[in-house]
Design a protein around this motif. Sequence first.
Motif, PDB file in Angstrom:
ATOM      1  N   VAL A   1      20.148 -63.627 115.370  1.00 47.75           N
ATOM      2  CA  VAL A   1      18.800 -63.900 114.858  1.00 47.75           C
ATOM      3  C   VAL A   1      17.963 -62.715 115.305  1.00 47.75           C
ATOM      4  N   PHE A   2      17.303 -62.068 114.337  1.00 44.11           N
ATOM      5  CA  PHE A   2      16.631 -60.792 114.611  1.00 44.11           C
ATOM      6  C   PHE A   2      15.290 -60.811 113.902  1.00 44.11           C
ATOM      7  N   THR A   3      14.198 -60.689 114.665  1.00 45.14           N
ATOM      8  CA  THR A   3      12.879 -60.765 114.027  1.00 45.14           C
ATOM      9  C   THR A   3      12.226 -59.398 113.904  1.00 45.14           C
TER      10      THR A   3
ATOM     11  N   TYR B   1      15.796 -43.820 118.941  1.00 45.09           N
ATOM     12  CA  TYR B   1      14.736 -44.834 118.997  1.00 45.09           C
ATOM     13  C   TYR B   1      14.919 -45.773 117.813  1.00 45.09           C
ATOM     14  N   ARG B   2      14.754 -47.069 118.054  1.00 46.25           N
ATOM     15  CA  ARG B   2      14.650 -48.058 116.980  1.00 46.25           C
ATOM     16  C   ARG B   2      13.512 -48.993 117.359  1.00 46.25           C
ATOM     17  N   ASN B   3      13.116 -49.879 116.426  1.00 48.45           N
ATOM     18  CA  ASN B   3      12.245 -51.009 116.788  1.00 48.45           C
ATOM     19  C   ASN B   3      10.898 -50.589 117.374  1.00 48.45           C
TER      20      ASN B   3
ATOM     21  N   PHE C   1      11.644 -56.589 103.273  1.00 52.85           N
ATOM     22  CA  PHE C   1      12.958 -56.917 103.845  1.00 52.85           C
ATOM     23  C   PHE C   1      13.928 -55.745 103.724  1.00 52.85           C
ATOM     24  N   ARG C   2      14.931 -55.777 104.583  1.00 50.02           N
ATOM     25  CA  ARG C   2      15.989 -54.777 104.549  1.00 50.02           C
ATOM     26  C   ARG C   2      17.162 -55.308 103.737  1.00 50.02           C
ATOM     27  N   SER C   3      17.763 -54.449 102.951  1.00 50.82           N
ATOM     28  CA  SER C   3      18.974 -54.833 102.219  1.00 50.82           C
ATOM     29  C   SER C   3      20.020 -53.737 102.325  1.00 50.82           C
TER      30      SER C   3
ATOM     31  N   ILE D   1      17.161 -46.569 105.401  1.00 51.23           N
ATOM     32  CA  ILE D   1      15.973 -46.992 106.158  1.00 51.23           C
ATOM     33  C   ILE D   1      16.095 -48.489 106.437  1.00 51.23           C
ATOM     34  N   GLU D   2      15.675 -48.893 107.653  1.00 51.96           N
ATOM     35  CA  GLU D   2      15.997 -50.243 108.128  1.00 51.96           C
ATOM     36  C   GLU D   2      14.844 -50.860 108.906  1.00 51.96           C
ATOM     37  N   ASP D   3      14.884 -52.165 109.024  1.00 54.34           N
ATOM     38  CA  ASP D   3      14.111 -52.962 109.980  1.00 54.34           C
ATOM     39  C   ASP D   3      12.617 -52.611 110.049  1.00 54.34           C
TER      40      ASP D   3
ATOM     41  N   ALA E   1      22.301 -63.473 110.841  1.00 57.53           N
ATOM     42  CA  ALA E   1      23.594 -62.785 110.739  1.00 57.53           C
ATOM     43  C   ALA E   1      23.522 -61.542 109.847  1.00 57.53           C
ATOM     44  N   ASP E   2      22.411 -60.848 109.892  1.00 55.60           N
ATOM     45  CA  ASP E   2      22.183 -59.639 109.070  1.00 55.60           C
ATOM     46  C   ASP E   2      22.471 -59.898 107.596  1.00 55.60           C
ATOM     47  N   THR E   3      22.201 -61.123 107.134  1.00 52.17           N
ATOM     48  CA  THR E   3      22.604 -61.486 105.772  1.00 52.17           C
ATOM     49  C   THR E   3      21.502 -62.154 104.974  1.00 52.17           C
TER      50      THR E   3
ATOM     51  N   TYR F   1      27.305 -61.032 107.717  1.00 50.15           N
ATOM     52  CA  TYR F   1      27.635 -59.602 107.791  1.00 50.15           C
ATOM     53  C   TYR F   1      27.872 -59.194 109.248  1.00 50.15           C
ATOM     54  N   VAL F   2      26.990 -59.631 110.156  1.00 50.59           N
ATOM     55  CA  VAL F   2      27.235 -59.499 111.609  1.00 50.59           C
ATOM     56  C   VAL F   2      27.024 -60.882 112.234  1.00 50.59           C
ATOM     57  N   HIS F   3      28.058 -61.413 112.871  1.00 44.70           N
ATOM     58  CA  HIS F   3      27.991 -62.786 113.405  1.00 44.70           C
ATOM     59  C   HIS F   3      26.985 -62.913 114.552  1.00 44.70           C
TER      60      HIS F   3
ATOM     61  N   MET G   1      21.906 -57.053 128.023  1.00 48.14           N
ATOM     62  CA  MET G   1      22.465 -55.810 127.477  1.00 48.14           C
ATOM     63  C   MET G   1      21.388 -54.915 126.860  1.00 48.14           C
ATOM     64  N   LYS G   2      20.532 -55.525 126.020  1.00 51.39           N
ATOM     65  CA  LYS G   2      19.491 -54.764 125.314  1.00 51.39           C
ATOM     66  C   LYS G   2      18.302 -55.660 125.119  1.00 51.39           C
ATOM     67  N   ILE G   3      17.125 -55.051 125.115  1.00 52.39           N
ATOM     68  CA  ILE G   3      15.962 -55.732 124.552  1.00 52.39           C
ATOM     69  C   ILE G   3      15.320 -54.773 123.560  1.00 52.39           C
TER      70      ILE G   3
ATOM     71  N   HIS H   1      17.511 -59.152 104.923  1.00 52.48           N
ATOM     72  CA  HIS H   1      17.309 -59.555 106.327  1.00 52.48           C
ATOM     73  C   HIS H   1      16.293 -58.684 107.033  1.00 52.48           C
ATOM     74  N   ASN H   2      16.000 -59.023 108.298  1.00 53.32           N
ATOM     75  CA  ASN H   2      15.155 -58.228 109.201  1.00 53.32           C
ATOM     76  C   ASN H   2      13.876 -57.739 108.515  1.00 53.32           C
ATOM     77  N   ALA H   3      13.051 -58.689 108.088  1.00 58.02           N
ATOM     78  CA  ALA H   3      11.873 -58.356 107.285  1.00 58.02           C
ATOM     79  C   ALA H   3      10.610 -58.256 108.122  1.00 58.02           C
TER      80      ALA H   3
ATOM     81  N   ILE I   1      25.537 -61.359 121.157  1.00 57.48           N
ATOM     82  CA  ILE I   1      24.693 -62.430 120.605  1.00 57.48           C
ATOM     83  C   ILE I   1      23.248 -61.958 120.652  1.00 57.48           C
ATOM     84  N   TYR I   2      22.596 -61.982 119.501  1.00 53.90           N
ATOM     85  CA  TYR I   2      21.171 -61.608 119.405  1.00 53.90           C
ATOM     86  C   TYR I   2      20.327 -62.862 119.406  1.00 53.90           C
ATOM     87  N   ARG I   3      19.383 -62.927 120.376  1.00 58.17           N
ATOM     88  CA  ARG I   3      18.468 -64.070 120.459  1.00 58.17           C
ATOM     89  C   ARG I   3      17.026 -63.566 120.509  1.00 58.17           C
TER      90      ARG I   3
HETATM   91  C1  BMA Z   1      20.903 -53.825 115.724  1.00 55.05           C
HETATM   92  C2  BMA Z   1      20.250 -53.355 114.442  1.00 55.05           C
HETATM   93  C3  BMA Z   1      19.680 -54.542 113.681  1.00 55.05           C
HETATM   94  C4  BMA Z   1      20.732 -55.611 113.506  1.00 55.05           C
HETATM   95  C5  BMA Z   1      21.400 -55.950 114.830  1.00 55.05           C
HETATM   96  C6  BMA Z   1      22.546 -56.926 114.689  1.00 55.05           C
HETATM   97  O1  BMA Z   1      21.458 -52.760 116.437  1.00 55.05           O
HETATM   98  O2  BMA Z   1      21.190 -52.676 113.653  1.00 55.05           O
HETATM   99  O3  BMA Z   1      19.235 -54.099 112.430  1.00 55.05           O
HETATM  100  O4  BMA Z   1      20.139 -56.800 113.003  1.00 55.05           O
HETATM  101  O5  BMA Z   1      21.891 -54.759 115.409  1.00 55.05           O
HETATM  102  O6  BMA Z   1      23.558 -56.382 113.875  1.00 55.05           O
END
Ligand code: BMA
Length: 315
Positions: free
Chosen positions: A269-271, A141-143, A47-49, A93-95, A289-291, A264-266, A198-200, A32-34, A228-230
């Motif tokens: 959608v995460f780009t 920091y992320r992203n 991609f992340r696994s 390491i992620e995302d 769904a992180d899957t 994995y996480v309901h 909540m977050k961007i 996911h999250n490639a 919910i991630y949009r």
């Molecule tokens: C965020 C990160 C992302 C993930 C998202 C949904 O905080 O961990 O990598 O896709 O949550 O779980």
Amino acid sequence: MEFPAKRSLVQRFEGNPILTKEQVPYTVETVHNAGMTKADGEYIMVFRSHLRNGRSILGLARSEDGFRFRPDPRPFMVPSTDGVFSEYEEFGIEDPRICAIDGEYLITYSAYSKHGVRIGLARTADFKSVERIALITQADYRNVVIFPQKFQDRFVRLDRPHSELSPWSLWISYSPDLIHWGDSIVVMKPAPYHWDQMKIGPGATPFRTDKGWLHIYHGVFQTMDGAIYRLGTALHDLEDPSKILGIADEWILQPEDPWEVTGYVHNVVFTCGAIPERDGTVKIYWGGADTVMCVGTAIVDELVNLCLTNPRSAC
Ligand code: BMA
């Protein structure tokens, strides 16, 4: 108030999901999250696994058409065992995000350790070998996405520090050498009682359009049933990307397919990547769904118009 015609701006590919753990020739539990780019005519997906210890590594898959991907036989990047990187990548390491600039590819990724999460930066010329450059933020920091063009000789990135007073907002920072970053200012915040309240966070590496840099970001809304991630979209000025020309009020994609709603996480959608095409469309890639990995196509002009018509405020 005008009500738009009932049509999705992002047309999901009918063959979704396009990459799953079953296709990967080594043991992983998610794909996911490639980060995405095109190199020598080939579509590259980093991609992340998740491994079975719950920590993440990065794999690589290739495609001729942007829809059917073949994973490489071995992972592309695993947590470093060298020097300072080993200390800060111990938990995975992620995302990743990929930025094509100056004839090479920069990869930013989240580095996890007992000290928190921070951003690592690596470079590759060919997606065969990869060299780490530096850890380019402190913790929390992320992203981070880097613009694929320099502005007045400086690299420019969107980043996402977090603090209690100003939670999960989007900032811009500048660097002469990719290592030292500064002149940071906040450019966009979550909007109250909105789908992204909540977050961007930065999503795909921004790409150039006639009217501005188009940035596809993620927004999070907390419900009684979890977050919910949009995906949403914002347009940055071509000359000065710290200026936002418009942020679409509406999201462009939300979890709807079964592999986006459950996993994995309901409800995610995460780009981390999108590829603009010569025909005026853009392929948007997202983790479901992180899957699993998914793709959809949108018309760039429609996304640009959405940012400029009835925009929400930036801060
Ligand atoms: C965020 C990160 C992302 C993930 C998202 C949904 O905080 O961990 O990598 O896709 O949550 O779980």
